[in-house]
Each structure stands twice: as C-alpha cells, then as structure tokens.
Scaffold this motif. Structure first.
Motif, PDB file in Angstrom:
ATOM      1  N   LEU A  24     -24.910 -20.894  10.342  1.00 25.54           N
ATOM      2  CA  LEU A  24     -24.763 -21.229   9.234  1.00 25.54           C
ATOM      3  C   LEU A  24     -24.600 -19.224   8.857  1.00 25.54           C
ATOM      4  CD1 LEU A  24     -27.834 -22.155   7.254  1.00 25.54           C
ATOM      5  CD2 LEU A  24     -24.820 -23.553   7.449  1.00 25.54           C
ATOM      6  N   SER A  25     -25.072 -18.168   9.175  1.00 24.83           N
ATOM      7  CA  SER A  25     -24.096 -16.927   8.187  1.00 24.83           C
ATOM      8  C   SER A  25     -22.908 -17.223   8.975  1.00 24.83           C
ATOM      9  CB  SER A  25     -25.151 -16.268  10.082  1.00 24.83           C
ATOM     10  OG  SER A  25     -27.000 -15.841   8.386  1.00 24.83           O
ATOM     11  N   LEU A  26     -22.149 -17.685  10.437  1.00 26.14           N
ATOM     12  CA  LEU A  26     -21.211 -17.041  10.423  1.00 26.14           C
ATOM     13  C   LEU A  26     -20.006 -18.157  10.497  1.00 26.14           C
ATOM     14  CD1 LEU A  26     -22.301 -17.546  14.539  1.00 26.14           C
ATOM     15  CD2 LEU A  26     -21.062 -15.089  13.481  1.00 26.14           C
ATOM     16  N   ALA A  90     -20.390 -12.338  -4.221  1.00 32.33           N
ATOM     17  CA  ALA A  90     -20.983 -11.624  -4.383  1.00 32.33           C
ATOM     18  C   ALA A  90     -20.624 -10.128  -3.344  1.00 32.33           C
ATOM     19  CB  ALA A  90     -22.608 -12.154  -3.528  1.00 32.33           C
ATOM     20  N   VAL A  91     -20.036 -10.330  -2.361  1.00 29.11           N
ATOM     21  CA  VAL A  91     -19.947  -9.921  -1.382  1.00 29.11           C
ATOM     22  C   VAL A  91     -18.203  -8.988  -2.087  1.00 29.11           C
ATOM     23  CG1 VAL A  91     -18.151  -8.705   0.486  1.00 29.11           C
ATOM     24  CG2 VAL A  91     -20.449 -10.667   0.702  1.00 29.11           C
ATOM     25  N   HIS A  92     -17.760 -10.048  -2.702  1.00 30.87           N
ATOM     26  CA  HIS A  92     -15.776  -9.453  -3.378  1.00 30.87           C
ATOM     27  C   HIS A  92     -16.397  -9.886  -4.935  1.00 30.87           C
ATOM     28  CE1 HIS A  92     -14.388  -8.268   0.132  1.00 30.87           C
ATOM     29  NE2 HIS A  92     -14.685  -9.306   0.662  1.00 30.87           N
ATOM     30  N   PRO A  93     -16.940  -9.033  -5.934  1.00 27.45           N
ATOM     31  CA  PRO A  93     -16.867  -9.586  -7.298  1.00 27.45           C
ATOM     32  C   PRO A  93     -16.303  -9.363  -7.834  1.00 27.45           C
ATOM     33  CG  PRO A  93     -18.427  -7.694  -6.890  1.00 27.45           C
ATOM     34  CD  PRO A  93     -18.020  -8.352  -5.726  1.00 27.45           C
ATOM     35  N   ARG A  94     -15.860  -9.640  -9.195  1.00 24.45           N
ATOM     36  CA  ARG A  94     -14.520 -10.115  -9.817  1.00 24.45           C
ATOM     37  C   ARG A  94     -14.728  -8.882 -11.736  1.00 24.45           C
ATOM     38  NH1 ARG A  94     -12.371 -15.753  -9.237  1.00 24.45           N
ATOM     39  NH2 ARG A  94     -14.676 -16.366  -9.040  1.00 24.45           N
ATOM     40  N   THR A  95     -14.215  -8.414 -11.329  1.00 22.76           N
ATOM     41  CA  THR A  95     -14.902  -7.917 -12.609  1.00 22.76           C
ATOM     42  C   THR A  95     -13.391  -7.858 -13.532  1.00 22.76           C
ATOM     43  OG1 THR A  95     -15.077  -5.659 -11.933  1.00 22.76           O
ATOM     44  CG2 THR A  95     -16.888  -6.859 -11.793  1.00 22.76           C
ATOM     45  N   ALA A 197     -28.285  -9.744  17.897  1.00 24.57           N
ATOM     46  CA  ALA A 197     -28.761 -10.662  17.121  1.00 24.57           C
ATOM     47  C   ALA A 197     -29.682  -9.612  15.987  1.00 24.57           C
ATOM     48  CB  ALA A 197     -29.896 -11.102  17.794  1.00 24.57           C
ATOM     49  N   ASP A 198     -29.592  -8.720  15.999  1.00 17.20           N
ATOM     50  CA  ASP A 198     -31.194  -7.281  15.534  1.00 17.20           C
ATOM     51  C   ASP A 198     -30.031  -7.122  14.067  1.00 17.20           C
ATOM     52  OD1 ASP A 198     -32.717  -7.819  16.739  1.00 17.20           O
ATOM     53  OD2 ASP A 198     -32.084  -5.492  17.786  1.00 17.20           O
ATOM     54  N   ARG A 199     -28.840  -6.946  14.668  1.00 16.12           N
ATOM     55  CA  ARG A 199     -27.495  -6.643  13.607  1.00 16.12           C
ATOM     56  C   ARG A 199     -26.442  -8.084  12.367  1.00 16.12           C
ATOM     57  NH1 ARG A 199     -25.002  -2.323  13.342  1.00 16.12           N
ATOM     58  NH2 ARG A 199     -22.540  -2.928  12.979  1.00 16.12           N
ATOM     59  N   LEU A 200     -27.275  -9.176  13.368  1.00 16.19           N
ATOM     60  CA  LEU A 200     -26.542 -10.345  12.587  1.00 16.19           C
ATOM     61  C   LEU A 200     -27.621 -11.178  11.672  1.00 16.19           C
ATOM     62  CD1 LEU A 200     -24.751 -12.085  11.631  1.00 16.19           C
ATOM     63  CD2 LEU A 200     -26.293 -13.803  13.502  1.00 16.19           C
ATOM     64  N   THR A 201     -29.145 -10.545  11.845  1.00 17.82           N
ATOM     65  CA  THR A 201     -30.404 -10.807  11.020  1.00 17.82           C
ATOM     66  C   THR A 201     -30.161  -9.340  10.022  1.00 17.82           C
ATOM     67  OG1 THR A 201     -31.494 -11.164  12.392  1.00 17.82           O
ATOM     68  CG2 THR A 201     -32.275 -10.607  10.988  1.00 17.82           C
ATOM     69  N   ALA A 202     -29.941  -7.744  10.326  1.00 20.65           N
ATOM     70  CA  ALA A 202     -29.984  -7.494   9.486  1.00 20.65           C
ATOM     71  C   ALA A 202     -28.764  -7.525   8.269  1.00 20.65           C
ATOM     72  CB  ALA A 202     -29.703  -5.916   9.591  1.00 20.65           C
ATOM     73  N   VAL A 207     -26.578 -10.000   3.255  1.00 20.24           N
ATOM     74  CA  VAL A 207     -25.770 -10.330   1.609  1.00 20.24           C
ATOM     75  C   VAL A 207     -26.551 -11.266   0.484  1.00 20.24           C
ATOM     76  CG1 VAL A 207     -24.745 -12.982   1.752  1.00 20.24           C
ATOM     77  CG2 VAL A 207     -24.387 -11.268   3.477  1.00 20.24           C
ATOM     78  N   ARG A 208     -28.098 -12.083   0.959  1.00 19.27           N
ATOM     79  CA  ARG A 208     -28.893 -11.391   0.373  1.00 19.27           C
ATOM     80  C   ARG A 208     -29.340 -10.418  -0.272  1.00 19.27           C
ATOM     81  NH1 ARG A 208     -31.487 -13.755   4.876  1.00 19.27           N
ATOM     82  NH2 ARG A 208     -32.901 -11.946   5.214  1.00 19.27           N
ATOM     83  N   HIS A 209     -29.207  -9.537  -0.518  1.00 20.46           N
ATOM     84  CA  HIS A 209     -29.357  -8.530  -1.265  1.00 20.46           C
ATOM     85  C   HIS A 209     -28.442  -8.753  -2.320  1.00 20.46           C
ATOM     86  CE1 HIS A 209     -31.826  -5.454  -2.780  1.00 20.46           C
ATOM     87  NE2 HIS A 209     -31.125  -4.829  -2.771  1.00 20.46           N
ATOM     88  N   LEU A 210     -27.258  -8.813  -1.650  1.00 22.48           N
ATOM     89  CA  LEU A 210     -25.540  -8.576  -2.476  1.00 22.48           C
ATOM     90  C   LEU A 210     -25.958  -9.599  -3.495  1.00 22.48           C
ATOM     91  CD1 LEU A 210     -23.254  -7.777  -0.424  1.00 22.48           C
ATOM     92  CD2 LEU A 210     -23.797  -5.726  -2.198  1.00 22.48           C
ATOM     93  N   LEU A 211     -26.280 -10.854  -3.108  1.00 21.50           N
ATOM     94  CA  LEU A 211     -26.588 -11.726  -4.447  1.00 21.50           C
ATOM     95  C   LEU A 211     -27.728 -11.562  -5.247  1.00 21.50           C
ATOM     96  CD1 LEU A 211     -26.794 -14.614  -1.735  1.00 21.50           C
ATOM     97  CD2 LEU A 211     -24.943 -14.765  -3.256  1.00 21.50           C
TER      98      LEU A 211
END
Length: 252
Positions: A24-26, A90-95, A197-202, A207-211
């Motif tokens: 799902l992340s990919l 979240a990654v590219h907010p429209r302001t 694997a560690d980088r993908l997890t991080a 992304v969750r935090h940007l949400l």
C-alpha cells in the motif's frame, strides 16, 4: 491545552511494515496508482518481504477490495483512491493567501449513534478542522478546497473572525509544539536510516504525520516550523523509490 491531539511530543513508534503495508505504501505513492508485477515483485522483495509472503498478501488484498488485478499488475481499488488523494494533499497542500477569515462548521444533527459521531469527527479532522468545543469546529480559511456537499446534511457552515488574536486560537486548537517535535524526530530518524525497509517504515510514518499537519498560514506557526522540510524529505524519497524501481527492473 490543545484539544486536537497527538500525544507524546517527539515520540516515535516505528514498527516494521507488514507485506500489506509495504504494498500500500508503494501504490499510494505511485501516480497512476498501479504497478506491473515485473516491477512490484522485485521492489517489494527489496523491503525484506519474501515472494510467498507477497503473493499471499496480494491475494488477500484483492479479496478484501484493497487492490484490483489488472492485465499485467495491481492497482489501488476505487475505495483507496480517496486515501491517496488525502495523502497527496498532505504532501502538496493547496493554499491561498489568508485574509483573516476562519471556516466554522457547527454540527447540527442530533440522534446519531456513537459510530456515526466518530465517523463525522474523523471526517472533520481529515479536513484539517479542529474542535473548539463539542460540535464547533474551525480553522483559518487558507486552504483552496470546498467541503463535501453531503456534510450540509449534518452541519451548518459559516465564516468567522474571532476576537482573540489568531495566534492564540492556533495554540488553543492544535498541539503545534508537539507536532513540530515529532517532525524533527522523524527528520533525524530518516537521516540516520540506511536499510531500505527501515527507510520505507520511516517515510510511511512521515506521511501519517503530514496528514496531521494543520497547514496553517505562516503567521500562525511557531518559528522554524519543519513542515516544508518534512515534505521536501518525502518528495526526495519518492524520487529515490522511482529510481530503485527502474534499476531493479533493468536488473531483473
């Protein structure tokens, strides 16, 4: 004390991703949200997911309605496209430039059960509104968006100009210092992570935090706000992933 959570300032809880979460992340980061098998398999296996585990996960995800099987690969189901849209925002907010107005949403529906109330709270939080008191939600009107029309069945919407200084409202509504501390902890963590694997997890945690970023006007944010830095790090990682896909496919 801000009502609109996250809990521990700077605390990270980074558990290894399951095979489903890796897939799902990919796909959530892919545009269009589809990958052919010849790219997906070597890419996922590079994140410590074995081939048999991956095949079982893909079968379960298709059965659960997470994925659709295409002619040569897998694609996000329509149900998950809305999740991708929220992630993209979240990654590219429209302001837009902020003129001092605030969006206000007041819940007017009554007689709803706990599940309906929880669903509405989740929707309003996902729209980056914050709860001032029970049933009253607001935020600065600096986002280029329209609220879903079906919300009008349960809320009343209006524009407000609070009497208190807007910076005080922002501090009351959002835990800005805690969000910033966690963002900086994530930036430090990804800078020190080298295993794929560690980088993908991080970066899934990024992304969750940007949400949860309220995406406030700059004048309402604390100094040295790390939101832009976190977004730059994530977009750089996405370019890195695309390069990995191409390299592995060429080497397959």
């Amino acid at each position: 004390m801000p009502r609109n959570v996250p809990a521990r300032s700077g605390a990270l809880d980074l558990r290894p991703l399951s095979a489903r979460s890796v897939v799902l992340s990919l796909l959530l980061g892919a545009h269009p949200p589809e990958l052919p098998v010849r790219e997906l398999v070597p890419l996922v296996e590079g994140f410590d997911v074995g081939g048999s585990t991956l095949r079982a996960a893909l079968s379960r995800m298709v059965a659960a309605g997470d994925l659709r099987r295409t002619a040569g690969g897998y694609r996000l189901s329509d149900r998950l496209l809305e999740r991708q849209r929220r992630q993209d925002d979240a990654v590219h907010p429209r302001t837009r430039a902020w003129d001092g107005d605030w969006e206000m949403v007041v819940i007017t529906a009554t007689g709803r059960g706990p599940a309906e109330r929880a669903d509405l709270r989740a929707r309003l939080t996902g729209l980056r509104l914050a709860e001032l008191r029970e049933g009253v939600w607001l935020r600065p009107a600096n986002l280029t968006r329209t609220l879903p029309g079906d919300l009008d069945q349960v809320v009343q919407r209006c524009t407000a100009r609070p009497d208190r200084p807007p910076g005080e409202w922002a501090e009351t509504l959002w835990p800005l210092d805690a969000w910033s501390a966690t963002a900086r902890a994530l930036l430090a963590h990804v800078a020190g992570s080298s295993r794929p694997a560690d980088r993908l997890t991080a970066f899934a945690a990024v992304v969750r935090h940007l949400l949860a970023d309220p995406v406030l006007p700059p004048g309402l944010l604390p100094g040295d706000w790390p939101g832009t830095e976190l977004r730059v790090a994530y977009t750089g990682y996405q370019r890195e992933l695309i390069g990995e896909v191409r390299a592995r496919v060429r080497g397959a």
